[in-house]
Structures are given as C-alpha cells and as structure tokens.
Design a protein around this motif. Sequence first.
Motif, PDB file in Angstrom:
ATOM      1  N   LEU A   1     -40.627  21.189  15.989  1.00 30.18           N
ATOM      2  CA  LEU A   1     -40.073  21.798  14.783  1.00 30.18           C
ATOM      3  C   LEU A   1     -39.650  20.705  13.807  1.00 30.18           C
ATOM      4  O   LEU A   1     -38.952  19.763  14.180  1.00 30.18           O
ATOM      5  CB  LEU A   1     -38.865  22.672  15.125  1.00 30.18           C
ATOM      6  N   ILE A   2     -40.085  20.848  12.562  1.00 26.81           N
ATOM      7  CA  ILE A   2     -39.754  19.882  11.518  1.00 26.81           C
ATOM      8  C   ILE A   2     -38.992  20.610  10.411  1.00 26.81           C
ATOM      9  O   ILE A   2     -39.483  21.601   9.872  1.00 26.81           O
ATOM     10  CB  ILE A   2     -41.029  19.249  10.926  1.00 26.81           C
ATOM     11  N   PRO A   3     -37.779  20.163  10.062  1.00 29.11           N
ATOM     12  CA  PRO A   3     -37.031  20.814   8.979  1.00 29.11           C
ATOM     13  C   PRO A   3     -37.816  20.769   7.670  1.00 29.11           C
ATOM     14  O   PRO A   3     -38.314  19.715   7.270  1.00 29.11           O
ATOM     15  CB  PRO A   3     -35.750  19.977   8.882  1.00 29.11           C
ATOM     16  N   TYR A   4     -37.941  21.918   7.024  1.00 22.30           N
ATOM     17  CA  TYR A   4     -38.661  21.995   5.752  1.00 22.30           C
ATOM     18  C   TYR A   4     -37.972  23.051   4.896  1.00 22.30           C
ATOM     19  O   TYR A   4     -38.179  24.246   5.083  1.00 22.30           O
ATOM     20  CB  TYR A   4     -40.129  22.360   5.992  1.00 22.30           C
ATOM     21  N   HIS A   5     -37.110  22.569   3.986  1.00 23.87           N
ATOM     22  CA  HIS A   5     -36.296  23.501   3.206  1.00 23.87           C
ATOM     23  C   HIS A   5     -36.192  22.998   1.764  1.00 23.87           C
ATOM     24  O   HIS A   5     -36.795  21.973   1.406  1.00 23.87           O
ATOM     25  CB  HIS A   5     -34.910  23.662   3.833  1.00 23.87           C
ATOM     26  N   GLN A   6     -35.428  23.732   0.942  1.00 25.16           N
ATOM     27  CA  GLN A   6     -35.372  23.421  -0.488  1.00 25.16           C
ATOM     28  C   GLN A   6     -34.823  22.036  -0.799  1.00 25.16           C
ATOM     29  O   GLN A   6     -35.074  21.476  -1.872  1.00 25.16           O
ATOM     30  CB  GLN A   6     -34.533  24.473  -1.224  1.00 25.16           C
ATOM     31  N   HIS A   7     -34.085  21.451   0.145  1.00 30.28           N
ATOM     32  CA  HIS A   7     -33.481  20.148  -0.111  1.00 30.28           C
ATOM     33  C   HIS A   7     -34.398  18.974   0.259  1.00 30.28           C
ATOM     34  O   HIS A   7     -34.111  17.834  -0.114  1.00 30.28           O
ATOM     35  CB  HIS A   7     -32.162  20.029   0.654  1.00 30.28           C
TER      36      HIS A   7
ATOM     37  N   ASP B   1     -50.145  22.069  15.434  1.00 36.67           N
ATOM     38  CA  ASP B   1     -49.564  20.830  15.960  1.00 36.67           C
ATOM     39  C   ASP B   1     -48.048  20.801  15.809  1.00 36.67           C
ATOM     40  O   ASP B   1     -47.341  20.229  16.643  1.00 36.67           O
ATOM     41  CB  ASP B   1     -50.170  19.619  15.238  1.00 36.67           C
ATOM     42  N   ALA B   2     -47.547  21.399  14.732  1.00 38.48           N
ATOM     43  CA  ALA B   2     -46.094  21.425  14.497  1.00 38.48           C
ATOM     44  C   ALA B   2     -45.767  22.562  13.543  1.00 38.48           C
ATOM     45  O   ALA B   2     -46.643  23.108  12.869  1.00 38.48           O
ATOM     46  CB  ALA B   2     -45.605  20.097  13.933  1.00 38.48           C
ATOM     47  N   ILE B   3     -44.486  22.915  13.503  1.00 38.68           N
ATOM     48  CA  ILE B   3     -44.024  24.014  12.659  1.00 38.68           C
ATOM     49  C   ILE B   3     -42.998  23.487  11.665  1.00 38.68           C
ATOM     50  O   ILE B   3     -42.009  22.858  12.050  1.00 38.68           O
ATOM     51  CB  ILE B   3     -43.400  25.141  13.506  1.00 38.68           C
ATOM     52  N   LEU B   4     -43.251  23.732  10.389  1.00 39.33           N
ATOM     53  CA  LEU B   4     -42.302  23.380   9.330  1.00 39.33           C
ATOM     54  C   LEU B   4     -41.351  24.554   9.174  1.00 39.33           C
ATOM     55  O   LEU B   4     -41.761  25.638   8.752  1.00 39.33           O
ATOM     56  CB  LEU B   4     -43.039  23.109   8.022  1.00 39.33           C
ATOM     57  N   ALA B   5     -40.094  24.364   9.519  1.00 38.31           N
ATOM     58  CA  ALA B   5     -39.142  25.472   9.580  1.00 38.31           C
ATOM     59  C   ALA B   5     -38.030  25.318   8.555  1.00 38.31           C
ATOM     60  O   ALA B   5     -37.419  24.251   8.452  1.00 38.31           O
ATOM     61  CB  ALA B   5     -38.535  25.567  10.978  1.00 38.31           C
ATOM     62  N   GLU B   6     -37.782  26.392   7.805  1.00 38.39           N
ATOM     63  CA  GLU B   6     -36.680  26.382   6.844  1.00 38.39           C
ATOM     64  C   GLU B   6     -35.356  26.151   7.571  1.00 38.39           C
ATOM     65  O   GLU B   6     -34.486  25.426   7.094  1.00 38.39           O
ATOM     66  CB  GLU B   6     -36.638  27.697   6.075  1.00 38.39           C
ATOM     67  N   ASP B   7     -35.195  26.785   8.733  1.00 35.96           N
ATOM     68  CA  ASP B   7     -34.007  26.597   9.572  1.00 35.96           C
ATOM     69  C   ASP B   7     -34.497  26.468  11.010  1.00 35.96           C
ATOM     70  O   ASP B   7     -34.890  27.460  11.627  1.00 35.96           O
ATOM     71  CB  ASP B   7     -33.057  27.780   9.417  1.00 35.96           C
TER      72      ASP B   7
END
Length: 212
Positions: free
Chosen positions: A39-45, A16-22
């Motif tokens: 695309l959904i931002p998913y990073h260390q912050h 359904d969606a992609i959690l992307a570091e960048d």
Amino acid sequence: MGDVTYRAIEVLGSVDAILAEDTRQTKKLLDHYNIDKKLIPYHQHNEHKNLNVVINKLKQGETFAVCSDAGTPAISDPGFLLIREAIKEGIHVESLPGAVAAIVALVTSGLPCDTFVYEGFLPHKKGKQTKIKNLEEEKRTTVFYESPHRIVKTLAMIVELLGDDRGVVVGRELTKKFEEFVRGTAAEVLAHFEQNEPKGEFVLLIAGNDKK
C-alpha cells in the motif's frame, strides 16, 4: 465491504501495488478479502509530488490500482491528475464501477435524475453564497457533497437564498450501516438537522426550479 465487485477484488489482487487515499481504510478492505499487497499513500497532499514517480514506474511495466477512502477515485477524490497524465503517456487506464455517493443519492432522492448537475464540495467560505444564489433559476437537480460541520449553515443559506419551499434531499452515510435520507422543503430539512446532530458524510441535493 459489500459494495466491492468481483472484478475489483481480482484487480486488487493482481496489481503490483495499490495507491490508497487512506492506507488504514484500504487495509481493512484488503484484510477482509485476504489480499496481501503493498500500500502506497496517495492523497491530495502528495499526489502532485508522487505523480512523476508513479508514471515512470507505469512506463517500466508496473501496475497500480488507485483506491479512494470511500467512493470513486477522481470524483471529489484523488485520481484525476494521475489518470490525465497516464492518458497523455499512452498508458492504459481502466475504471472499475463501484459505489458513488452522488449517484446513489440522486437515484434514491426522488428528484428528477434524467438530467442533473454535479458540483462536488461547496466552497468553504468565499464563493459559497454566490454558488447557491446561482441556482435560483436552475431547472436541473444539483448534487453537492457537504460535511457534517457545515450542513446546517448550508441549509440555512438555501432557505435564505432560494426560499424555504425549495425541494431538498440530504443523504447521509450512503451504502453504509447508518444510511439515512431526509426529504422535504429546505425549511423542513433544516429543522430536522437543527434538532438532530449531523454525523457522517453527506450528499446534498437541491431540486430544480420548476415554477417557471
């Protein structure tokens, strides 16, 4: 682009969606393979803040892929927290094989790889000297990630603490256009990067102590 598997392309196209570091980097991959996904931002912050939101959506039946910038999620990249929580909640998790710089470097280094230690990134300041000093009697190959801004100082520290004849291999930009390996003693590899400006992403391998 060439390291991605057929299975990964299928998964990226089916979730359904992609959690992307960048998201910018992942969009290049998706565009290359004509995949149109949210695309959904998913990073260390933001991974701590977004964890419960993603878990709740997974429990409602939505599906997500986690895509790191370059490498494998959870290996010195975001992903571990989500995987751990998903398993706790009984949510099915799949890991797709792909490029991992640490393993590529280890296999290609020429150093023993039947047993090894992966340490991720060295501490920036505090604890770095102790971490390297503790390898004095280590007999296994040790694998680190390091930045181009710190690699020369780190190599100099290896020379100082482990000796100028300790075996070292540095892999740069692995599986990318400018892939390079520099092999030799700690002193030889240090000299190379003192004369050639370090650029890109680095994997540093330190040979085990085979003198005792």
